[in-house]
Design a protein around this motif. Structure first.
Motif, PDB file in Angstrom:
ATOM      1  N   PRO A   1       6.487  10.127  -5.543  1.00 33.00           N
ATOM      2  CA  PRO A   1       7.065  10.468  -4.236  1.00 33.00           C
ATOM      3  C   PRO A   1       7.776   9.286  -3.585  1.00 33.00           C
ATOM      4  CG  PRO A   1       4.800  11.255  -4.398  1.00 33.00           C
ATOM      5  CD  PRO A   1       5.035  10.372  -5.573  1.00 33.00           C
ATOM      6  N   ILE A   2       7.231   8.081  -3.769  1.00 32.35           N
ATOM      7  CA  ILE A   2       7.840   6.879  -3.178  1.00 32.35           C
ATOM      8  C   ILE A   2       9.174   6.577  -3.867  1.00 32.35           C
ATOM      9  CG2 ILE A   2       7.596   4.357  -2.986  1.00 32.35           C
ATOM     10  CD1 ILE A   2       4.648   4.889  -2.268  1.00 32.35           C
ATOM     11  N   ILE A   3       9.205   6.693  -5.187  1.00 30.54           N
ATOM     12  CA  ILE A   3      10.454   6.455  -5.939  1.00 30.54           C
ATOM     13  C   ILE A   3      11.526   7.447  -5.481  1.00 30.54           C
ATOM     14  CG2 ILE A   3      11.521   6.547  -8.225  1.00 30.54           C
ATOM     15  CD1 ILE A   3       8.825   5.507  -9.350  1.00 30.54           C
ATOM     16  N   ALA A   4      11.132   8.716  -5.317  1.00 33.02           N
ATOM     17  CA  ALA A   4      12.088   9.754  -4.889  1.00 33.02           C
ATOM     18  C   ALA A   4      12.636   9.460  -3.501  1.00 33.02           C
ATOM     19  CB  ALA A   4      11.392  11.118  -4.893  1.00 33.02           C
ATOM     20  N   GLU A   5      11.743   9.043  -2.598  1.00 32.49           N
ATOM     21  CA  GLU A   5      12.139   8.730  -1.210  1.00 32.49           C
ATOM     22  C   GLU A   5      13.057   7.504  -1.184  1.00 32.49           C
ATOM     23  OE1 GLU A   5      11.827  10.461   2.462  1.00 32.49           O
ATOM     24  OE2 GLU A   5      10.489  11.026   0.832  1.00 32.49           O
ATOM     25  N   ALA A   6      12.745   6.500  -2.006  1.00 33.66           N
ATOM     26  CA  ALA A   6      13.546   5.273  -2.068  1.00 33.66           C
ATOM     27  C   ALA A   6      14.937   5.576  -2.628  1.00 33.66           C
ATOM     28  CB  ALA A   6      12.840   4.233  -2.931  1.00 33.66           C
ATOM     29  N   LYS A   7      14.985   6.423  -3.644  1.00 26.54           N
ATOM     30  CA  LYS A   7      16.255   6.801  -4.268  1.00 26.54           C
ATOM     31  C   LYS A   7      17.159   7.492  -3.250  1.00 26.54           C
ATOM     32  CE  LYS A   7      17.950   8.929  -8.525  1.00 26.54           C
ATOM     33  NZ  LYS A   7      17.606   9.802  -9.664  1.00 26.54           N
TER      34      LYS A   7
ATOM     35  N   GLU B   1      14.165  -0.109   8.120  1.00 21.84           N
ATOM     36  CA  GLU B   1      15.111  -0.802   7.243  1.00 21.84           C
ATOM     37  C   GLU B   1      14.354  -1.544   6.140  1.00 21.84           C
ATOM     38  OE1 GLU B   1      18.261  -4.428   7.545  1.00 21.84           O
ATOM     39  OE2 GLU B   1      17.933  -3.280   9.387  1.00 21.84           O
ATOM     40  N   ILE B   2      14.463  -1.052   4.916  1.00 23.59           N
ATOM     41  CA  ILE B   2      13.756  -1.660   3.784  1.00 23.59           C
ATOM     42  C   ILE B   2      14.773  -2.220   2.798  1.00 23.59           C
ATOM     43  CG2 ILE B   2      12.276  -1.163   1.780  1.00 23.59           C
ATOM     44  CD1 ILE B   2      10.773   0.814   3.551  1.00 23.59           C
ATOM     45  N   ASN B   3      14.552  -3.465   2.382  1.00 22.07           N
ATOM     46  CA  ASN B   3      15.497  -4.130   1.485  1.00 22.07           C
ATOM     47  C   ASN B   3      15.231  -3.805   0.016  1.00 22.07           C
ATOM     48  OD1 ASN B   3      16.583  -5.365   3.754  1.00 22.07           O
ATOM     49  ND2 ASN B   3      15.115  -7.043   3.632  1.00 22.07           N
ATOM     50  N   LYS B   4      13.924  -3.807  -0.344  1.00 24.76           N
ATOM     51  CA  LYS B   4      13.585  -3.632  -1.762  1.00 24.76           C
ATOM     52  C   LYS B   4      12.122  -3.218  -1.888  1.00 24.76           C
ATOM     53  CE  LYS B   4      14.072  -6.136  -6.151  1.00 24.76           C
ATOM     54  NZ  LYS B   4      14.478  -7.395  -6.771  1.00 24.76           N
ATOM     55  N   ILE B   5      11.818  -2.495  -2.970  1.00 26.27           N
ATOM     56  CA  ILE B   5      10.433  -2.095  -3.244  1.00 26.27           C
ATOM     57  C   ILE B   5      10.062  -2.559  -4.656  1.00 26.27           C
ATOM     58  CG2 ILE B   5       8.873  -0.111  -3.604  1.00 26.27           C
ATOM     59  CD1 ILE B   5      10.549   1.400  -1.487  1.00 26.27           C
ATOM     60  N   TRP B   6       8.885  -3.160  -4.765  1.00 24.67           N
ATOM     61  CA  TRP B   6       8.359  -3.570  -6.071  1.00 24.67           C
ATOM     62  C   TRP B   6       7.162  -2.697  -6.408  1.00 24.67           C
ATOM     63  CZ3 TRP B   6      10.234  -6.924  -2.470  1.00 24.67           C
ATOM     64  CH2 TRP B   6      11.204  -7.856  -2.885  1.00 24.67           C
ATOM     65  N   ILE B   7       7.105  -2.222  -7.643  1.00 32.44           N
ATOM     66  CA  ILE B   7       5.996  -1.371  -8.090  1.00 32.44           C
ATOM     67  C   ILE B   7       5.387  -1.982  -9.358  1.00 32.44           C
ATOM     68  CG2 ILE B   7       5.377   0.925  -8.985  1.00 32.44           C
ATOM     69  CD1 ILE B   7       7.574   2.098  -7.200  1.00 32.44           C
TER      70      ILE B   7
ATOM     71  N   GLY C   1       0.816  -1.216   0.000  1.00 32.31           N
ATOM     72  CA  GLY C   1       0.000   0.000   0.000  1.00 32.31           C
ATOM     73  C   GLY C   1       0.846   1.261   0.000  1.00 32.31           C
ATOM     74  N   LYS C   2       0.341   2.319  -0.659  1.00 31.83           N
ATOM     75  CA  LYS C   2       1.101   3.566  -0.795  1.00 31.83           C
ATOM     76  C   LYS C   2       1.438   4.212   0.551  1.00 31.83           C
ATOM     77  CE  LYS C   2      -1.861   4.939  -3.920  1.00 31.83           C
ATOM     78  NZ  LYS C   2      -2.658   5.628  -4.942  1.00 31.83           N
ATOM     79  N   HIS C   3       0.414   4.401   1.397  1.00 32.44           N
ATOM     80  CA  HIS C   3       0.649   5.062   2.689  1.00 32.44           C
ATOM     81  C   HIS C   3       1.589   4.259   3.590  1.00 32.44           C
ATOM     82  CE1 HIS C   3      -1.743   8.590   2.235  1.00 32.44           C
ATOM     83  NE2 HIS C   3      -2.820   7.902   1.913  1.00 32.44           N
ATOM     84  N   PRO C   4       1.316   2.946   3.802  1.00 36.89           N
ATOM     85  CA  PRO C   4       2.215   2.168   4.670  1.00 36.89           C
ATOM     86  C   PRO C   4       3.668   2.163   4.193  1.00 36.89           C
ATOM     87  CG  PRO C   4       0.160   0.983   4.346  1.00 36.89           C
ATOM     88  CD  PRO C   4       0.136   2.148   3.403  1.00 36.89           C
ATOM     89  N   VAL C   5       3.883   2.036   2.870  1.00 40.91           N
ATOM     90  CA  VAL C   5       5.256   2.007   2.349  1.00 40.91           C
ATOM     91  C   VAL C   5       5.916   3.373   2.529  1.00 40.91           C
ATOM     92  CG1 VAL C   5       6.682   1.744   0.273  1.00 40.91           C
ATOM     93  CG2 VAL C   5       4.862   0.096   0.740  1.00 40.91           C
ATOM     94  N   MET C   6       5.177   4.447   2.232  1.00 31.83           N
ATOM     95  CA  MET C   6       5.733   5.796   2.383  1.00 31.83           C
ATOM     96  C   MET C   6       6.097   6.091   3.836  1.00 31.83           C
ATOM     97  SD  MET C   6       6.847   8.524   1.135  1.00 31.83           S
ATOM     98  CE  MET C   6       6.340   9.359  -0.341  1.00 31.83           C
TER      99      MET C   6
ATOM    100  N   VAL D   1      14.405  -0.246  -6.457  1.00 28.41           N
ATOM    101  CA  VAL D   1      12.992  -0.270  -6.868  1.00 28.41           C
ATOM    102  C   VAL D   1      12.903  -1.069  -8.157  1.00 28.41           C
ATOM    103  CG1 VAL D   1      11.012   1.103  -7.633  1.00 28.41           C
ATOM    104  CG2 VAL D   1      12.483   1.965  -5.803  1.00 28.41           C
ATOM    105  N   GLN D   2      12.009  -2.053  -8.184  1.00 29.86           N
ATOM    106  CA  GLN D   2      11.853  -2.885  -9.378  1.00 29.86           C
ATOM    107  C   GLN D   2      10.405  -2.812  -9.867  1.00 29.86           C
ATOM    108  OE1 GLN D   2      13.065  -6.968  -8.839  1.00 29.86           O
ATOM    109  NE2 GLN D   2      12.317  -7.595 -10.840  1.00 29.86           N
ATOM    110  N   PHE D   3      10.225  -2.671 -11.184  1.00 28.23           N
ATOM    111  CA  PHE D   3       8.881  -2.648 -11.764  1.00 28.23           C
ATOM    112  C   PHE D   3       8.523  -4.061 -12.243  1.00 28.23           C
ATOM    113  CE2 PHE D   3      10.139   1.724 -11.809  1.00 28.23           C
ATOM    114  CZ  PHE D   3       8.958   2.415 -11.546  1.00 28.23           C
ATOM    115  N   VAL D   4       7.361  -4.539 -11.810  1.00 30.70           N
ATOM    116  CA  VAL D   4       6.934  -5.904 -12.152  1.00 30.70           C
ATOM    117  C   VAL D   4       5.450  -5.898 -12.525  1.00 30.70           C
ATOM    118  CG1 VAL D   4       8.608  -7.056 -10.629  1.00 30.70           C
ATOM    119  CG2 VAL D   4       6.360  -6.415  -9.728  1.00 30.70           C
TER     120      VAL D   4
END
Length: 253
Positions: free
Chosen positions: A44-50, A27-33, A14-19, A56-59
């Protein structure tokens, strides 16, 4: 115990929980979008992760459905280190350090993860210093709880205890009063003694309420007035009313 908890990992959907997980420094290992996700919603999530150096992987969306079955992930899933549970002493210390009057919440065998998530969300909004849950026969911090809490799970410290009765004794030794929400109470919450004191409120199980031993350990019991044909409220709704009554009483003094 979930598979994610066993290997020290946890899924967040979910957007809110991940943000909120990103913002809190979890501590986050990886994000899938999902490839189909709307760009403006995920930017905003991509920017924060960067910024945090997280991959960040697109699947395909179907892969996400398999990662967090039954969760409305909104096209975003993160793999994070499992939640850290706090010690009860840490919650007491946190309350004291805040400069505010201690306000804790004890959940006596709340089983529905949606109820736990909703309670944590209101606890964050009402300034609760910590929530205490039992290790057995109760919901723990899962992806469903995280999603329902809208990210509040990242900010409200949760302690998980083996013995709730002993925990109550420890809180009493620290000068904290114990109030139990119980339908058998003589006084309703709106005409009860003041909540303007170091306080821990106990909310009971969805169907059975507070256990007998726990009820006997309470300093006082309160109930919510019932005017309709039904004689009970959803546990998270009842908890929300009680938390806001504590806030109201403290603000009016």
């Amino acid at each position: 115990m979930t598979e994610q908890e066993q290997d020290g990992q946890e899924w967040i959907g979910g957007k809110h929980p991940v943000m909120e997980a990103l913002r809190s420094g979890r501590e986050i290992n990886k994000i899938w979008i999902a490839e189909q996700a709307q760009k403006h919603a995920i930017q905003p999530i991509i920017a924060e992760a960067k910024k945090a150096g997280i991959i960040v992987q697109f699947v395909d969306k179907r892969k996400l459905d398999g990662m967090v079955e039954g969760i409305q992930h909104q096209g975003i899933v993160a793999q994070a280190a499992a939640h850290r549970y706090y010690e009860v002493d840490e919650l007491i210390e946190r309350a004291r350090d805040s400069g505010e009057m201690p306000f804790l919440l004890l959940l006596d065998e709340i089983e529905d993860p949606h109820n736990l998530g909703s309670i944590l969300r209101t606890a964050e909004c009402t300034g609760v210093h910590g929530v205490i849950i039992p290790k057995r026969r109760a919901a723990s911090l899962t992806a469903t709880v995280s999603k329902t809490s809208a990210g509040a799970v990242e900010y409200v410290p949760v302690a998980r205890v083996t013995n709730m009765a002993q925990t109550i004794d420890k809180l009493k030794e620290a000068g904290i009063w114990i109030a139990g929400a119980d339908v058998s109470a003589q006084q309703d919450v709106f005409s009860s003694r003041s909540f303007d004191m170091p306080l821990a409120v106990i909310i009971g199980n969805e169907s059975k309420g507070i256990g007998r031993l726990i009820r006997e350990k309470c300093d006082f019991l309160v109930k919510l007035p019932m005017h309709g044909s039904l004689n009970s409220l959803n546990a998270s709704v009842a908890a929300g009313v009680l938390m806001y009554e504590v806030v109201r009483q403290r603000r009016s003094h």
